[in-house]
Enzyme design. Structure first.
Site, PDB file in Angstrom:
ATOM      1  CD  GLN A  35      -2.938  -1.287   2.237  1.00  0.00           C
ATOM      2  OE1 GLN A  35      -2.276  -1.423   3.365  1.00  0.00           O
ATOM      3  NE2 GLN A  35      -4.136  -0.995   2.434  1.00  0.00           N
ATOM      4  CE1 TYR A  36       5.920   5.020   2.914  1.00  0.00           C
ATOM      5  CE2 TYR A  36       7.026   4.141   1.292  1.00  0.00           C
ATOM      6  CZ  TYR A  36       7.156   4.817   2.145  1.00  0.00           C
ATOM      7  OH  TYR A  36       8.013   6.062   2.298  1.00  0.00           O
ATOM      8  CB  SER A  82      34.351  15.307  22.312  1.00  0.00           C
ATOM      9  OG  SER A  82      35.179  15.417  23.378  1.00  0.00           O
ATOM     10  CD  GLU A 113      20.131  11.284  26.222  1.00  0.00           C
ATOM     11  OE1 GLU A 113      20.900  11.143  25.289  1.00  0.00           O
ATOM     12  OE2 GLU A 113      19.479  12.283  26.509  1.00  0.00           O
ATOM     13  CE  LYS A 115      30.204   7.678  24.380  1.00  0.00           C
ATOM     14  NZ  LYS A 115      30.378   7.642  22.753  1.00  0.00           N
ATOM     15  CG  ASP A 117      29.618   2.100  18.625  1.00  0.00           C
ATOM     16  OD1 ASP A 117      30.434   3.232  17.948  1.00  0.00           O
ATOM     17  OD2 ASP A 117      30.227   1.187  18.248  1.00  0.00           O
ATOM     18  NE  ARG A 136      32.098  16.313  18.088  1.00  0.00           N
ATOM     19  CZ  ARG A 136      33.443  16.077  18.413  1.00  0.00           C
ATOM     20  NH1 ARG A 136      34.325  15.280  17.648  1.00  0.00           N
ATOM     21  NH2 ARG A 136      34.098  16.630  19.112  1.00  0.00           N
ATOM     22  CE1 TYR A 224      23.977  13.650  20.441  1.00  0.00           C
ATOM     23  CE2 TYR A 224      23.519  11.224  19.831  1.00  0.00           C
ATOM     24  CZ  TYR A 224      24.489  12.218  20.136  1.00  0.00           C
ATOM     25  OH  TYR A 224      25.477  12.348  19.040  1.00  0.00           O
ATOM     26  CE  LYS A 288      23.099  13.760  26.621  1.00  0.00           C
ATOM     27  NZ  LYS A 288      22.409  13.779  25.550  1.00  0.00           N
ATOM     28  CE  LYS A 312      34.042   5.271  25.143  1.00  0.00           C
ATOM     29  NZ  LYS A 312      34.407   4.984  24.087  1.00  0.00           N
ATOM     30  CB  CYS A 406      46.851 -25.465  -0.483  1.00  0.00           C
ATOM     31  SG  CYS A 406      44.787 -25.443  -0.711  1.00  0.00           S
ATOM     32  CB  CYS A 409      44.739 -28.136  -4.335  1.00  0.00           C
ATOM     33  SG  CYS A 409      45.732 -26.784  -3.985  1.00  0.00           S
ATOM     34  CB  CYS A 424      46.717 -21.865  -2.047  1.00  0.00           C
ATOM     35  SG  CYS A 424      46.232 -22.985  -3.511  1.00  0.00           S
ATOM     36  CB  CYS A 429      43.339 -24.503  -5.232  1.00  0.00           C
ATOM     37  SG  CYS A 429      42.493 -24.765  -3.550  1.00  0.00           S
TER      38      CYS A 429
END
Ligand code: IVH
Length: 664
Positions: A35-36, A82, A113, A115, A117, A136, A224, A288, A312, A406, A409, A424, A429
């Protein structure tokens, strides 16, 4: 009539915006994807038929069709600072003492909150419309990545409700764990370095010139903080986040308030286990001070605010035993040691295998069968062996020997020039061939459904597939004789192989497994050359001249097609009927080679759209008028550039004339 049309377009846009919000921000879709898609298709066709109604904030404008030429550096109106880090509860208590001292009281509360990554970005909304997305950078200056930010569906192109005239929203762009793992799998397969963590993957994805590639990265966003703002949204941070939600911005649902640092610490430590249930990665927590007036009193050091701190998480580790060490042969012949472990729980999953990277690393750690080792997952998906507990080593173990042959082979192995990889070199191979064929047929390349790993291994073992082209020569009767292969499935396999003959050119290029060429660079090559023949003919200089194709890639492509063995297979592929459809010619050449300057306010285009139109017509856009300028496209309120054009005698055209040129 025109009014009705305009109304319908507006209605579709606002409906689509609402469904984007329900789907990408709230995770509560109300309609099916179909539908979207229908709504979207209707809007797209109405806009195509009536370009005068196109606007930059329409949901159809998320992915620009042309790569940008380079990044523009922008200065942040309010610097992006930072954050100081802490690693344990004592350090958090020390932070709280500093806050209490700074405020001269204990009358404050915290917001806690996750953090995330990812990568911090700043989104600038003017009168509710997204006008700039920036990284940033060094905190003072970042890069304009608007073209890529717009592809992120969780980021509204326009805010709902009353908003301040200028509102900068700051937050984290992140890549979901599953996409991260898949991306790294594809990159490793293509011989490209894997992203070390989700942050690098998100950053890499935002720093692409081609938004169409960014759009495939499934990036998302959590807001945030605010940057520059013409009118405050609220009195404190918590209210601001609530207000963000009302404006249609995605806010992480796991936001908590705490009256004391001990409560805050409990919340932080609790997430150390719970974090595995999230479908994105977090590397810690953020605490915070809630009230803005108190944040102001505390202020910032040069680098970081005094009112917030990150906690952390320690890297996830587990102890287990090496049961055996396998040597795997990759598609380019690289031998990789992989440790088989006694199963152990780590970071929410059961781990049975760990990467040892390469033999240098294995020797450095001196990992031996029977050793007790520490394995670690720090952001990465695949656990690594980081330490050997030598004191626990059983008697009689021996250092692992670098294989001289190897394992598949039996041909002699060679150390790479760079000195890291053992390879190898046998071109025939079987283990390498299997990996190359698996890669060729895999989802990211030719996407041959039903041609799975087990079947490919069988085909190589019985000698039916000696190269890519052989796949297209398979007969149903041959397949039907294989193990676990019913007639119906043989049909399906043949059909899927047949279908793959018409895969787009970039998939074919990627599928060849040319060293250093992954799907991204394959797309760039396909777009630039338009046909396999043109790529095969290109000389090194021509390849190097392409933006985003470095010298190593250029040389690798060139060498590949000069290698008679590879070349024969490629020719055979073409002979058996692999024929990517001719890509649509995107460019017209109405403005080929011309340098154009756009200035002033236009009626039917935003500045970006006009510049895009110039590029699509083969022209170049410049921001300053000179003798080389072919013409200046001037809208209303054009200023100094118009003056300069008149002074230099450069032609000036209006919007109507411009439309006539590009439409021909
Ligand atoms: S607030 C002045 N909140 O962590 C600090 N940052 O180590 C403004 N990050 O650059 C940032 N999640 O990229 C804030 N909930 C969160 C965050 C967060 C992740 C990142 C952000 C920042 C980095 C600092």
């Amino acid at each position: 009539m025109a009014e009705n049309l305009k109304k319908r377009i507006e209605q579709l846009r606002s409906e689509i915006r609402r469904h984007d919000y329900l789907y990408y921000v709230l995770n509560q879709p109300e309609i099916s994807d179909r539908q979207y898609d229908k709504l979207f298709a209707e809007l797209k066709s109405l806009e195509q038929a009536n370009p005068q109604y196109k606007t930059a904030d329409s949901p159809t404008q998320r992915v620009s069709e042309r790569p940008i030429e380079g990044f523009t550096s922008i200065r942040h109106a309010v610097p992006m600072l930072s954050m100081d880090n802490t690693y344990n509860a004592d350090e958090l208590r020390a932070f709280d003492e500093r806050v209490a001292k700074g405020l001269g009281s204990r009358d404050y509360d915290y917001v806690i909150e996750l953090k995330i990554d990812g990568l911090a970005v700043s989104l600038r909304y003017e009168k509710g419309v997204l006008v700039l997305g920036a990284t940033r950078g060094d905190g003072t200056k970042g890069d304009d990545v608007t073209h890529n930010v717009k592809t992120i569906k969780a980021i509204p192109l326009r805010l709902v409700e009353e908003v301040p005239d200028v509102l900068e929203v700051r937050g984290e762009v992140y890549i979901p764990t599953e996409t991260f793992a898949e991306l790294n799998r594809l990159r490793t397969e293509a011989g490209e370095p894997a992203f070390a963590n989700p942050r690098n993957a998100a950053a890499g994805s935002l720093k692409l010139l081609d938004a169409r590639i960014t759009a495939t990265r499934n990036l998302s966003f959590f807001a945030y903080a605010t940057g520059q703002i013409s009118q405050p949204l609220a009195e404190n941070h918590y209210q601001t986040l609530q207000k963000f939600k009302k404006l249609g911005l995605p806010v992480n649902p796991n936001i908590k308030r705490a009256g004391t640092i001990d409560e805050a610490i409990d919340i932080c430590l609790g997430w150390s286990d719970k974090k595995h249930n999230l479908d994105y990665q977090i590397d810690g927590m953020v605490i915070k001070v809630n009230r803005f007036d108190q944040q102001d009193i505390l202020g910032a050091t040069g680098r970081a605010p005094r009112w917030c701190i990150s906690y952390k998480f320690p890297a996830e580790q587990a102890k287990t035993i090496i049961e055996s060490i396998d040597v795997q042969v990759g598609k380019s012949g690289i031998l990789t040691p992989v440790a088989n472990l006694t199963a152990v729980q780590l970071a929410g999953t059961t781990v049975r295998r760990a990467s040892l990277h390469n033999f240098d690393e294995l020797n450095r750690l001196d990992v031996r069968c029977g050793d007790t080792v520490v394995i670690e997952k720090a952001g990465e998906i695949i656990p690594q062996v980081v330490e050997v507990k030598k004191k626990l080593r059983p008697a009689g173990t021996e250092p692992f020997k670098i294989p001289k042959r190897c394992p598949d082979c039996g041909s002699p192995t060679v150390k790479d020039l760079e000195g890291v990889y053992i390879r190898c070199l046998n071109p025939d191979c079987a283990a390498q061939l299997k990996e190359r064929l698996k890669y060729f047929a895999a989802k990211g390349q030719m996407d041959i459904e039903n041609l799975g790993i087990a079947l490919i291994e069988q085909l190589v073992d019985v000698g039916l597939a000696k190269n890519f082209a052989d796949l297209y020569k398979l007969q149903k009767s041959q397949l039907a004789e294989l193990e676990r292969m019913a007639e119906k499935s043989a049909d399906n396999v043949i059909e899927a192989i047949e279908k793959s003959k018409r895969q787009p050119l970039w998939r074919l290029i990627a599928a060849l497994g040319i060293r250093h060429i992954g799907s991204q660079s394959a797309q760039i090559l396909a777009e630039h050359f338009g046909s396999l023949n043109a790529i095969m003919k290109a000389d090194v200089e021509e390849l190097k001249a392409i933006e985003q194709i470095g010298p190593t890639m250029a040389e690798s492509v060139y060498e590949y097609f000069r290698n008679t063995k590879y070349r024969t297979v490629v020719d055979e592929l073409l002979a058996v009927g692999v024929k990517p459809p001719q890509p649509k010619k995107r460019r017209t050449d109405k403005l080929a080679g011309k340098i154009i300057v756009v200035t002033g306010t236009l009626e039917n285009f935003t500045r970006q759209q006009a510049e895009q139109a110039v590029r699509e017509a083969g022209g170049k856009v410049s921001s300053s008028v000179s003798g080389k300028t072919a013409f200046v496209l001037a809208g209303t309120n054009a200023g100094s550039k118009l003056d300069k054009a008149q002074k230099l005698g450069v032609e000036v055209i209006n919007e109507k004339e411009f439309l006539e040129i590009i439409k021909g």
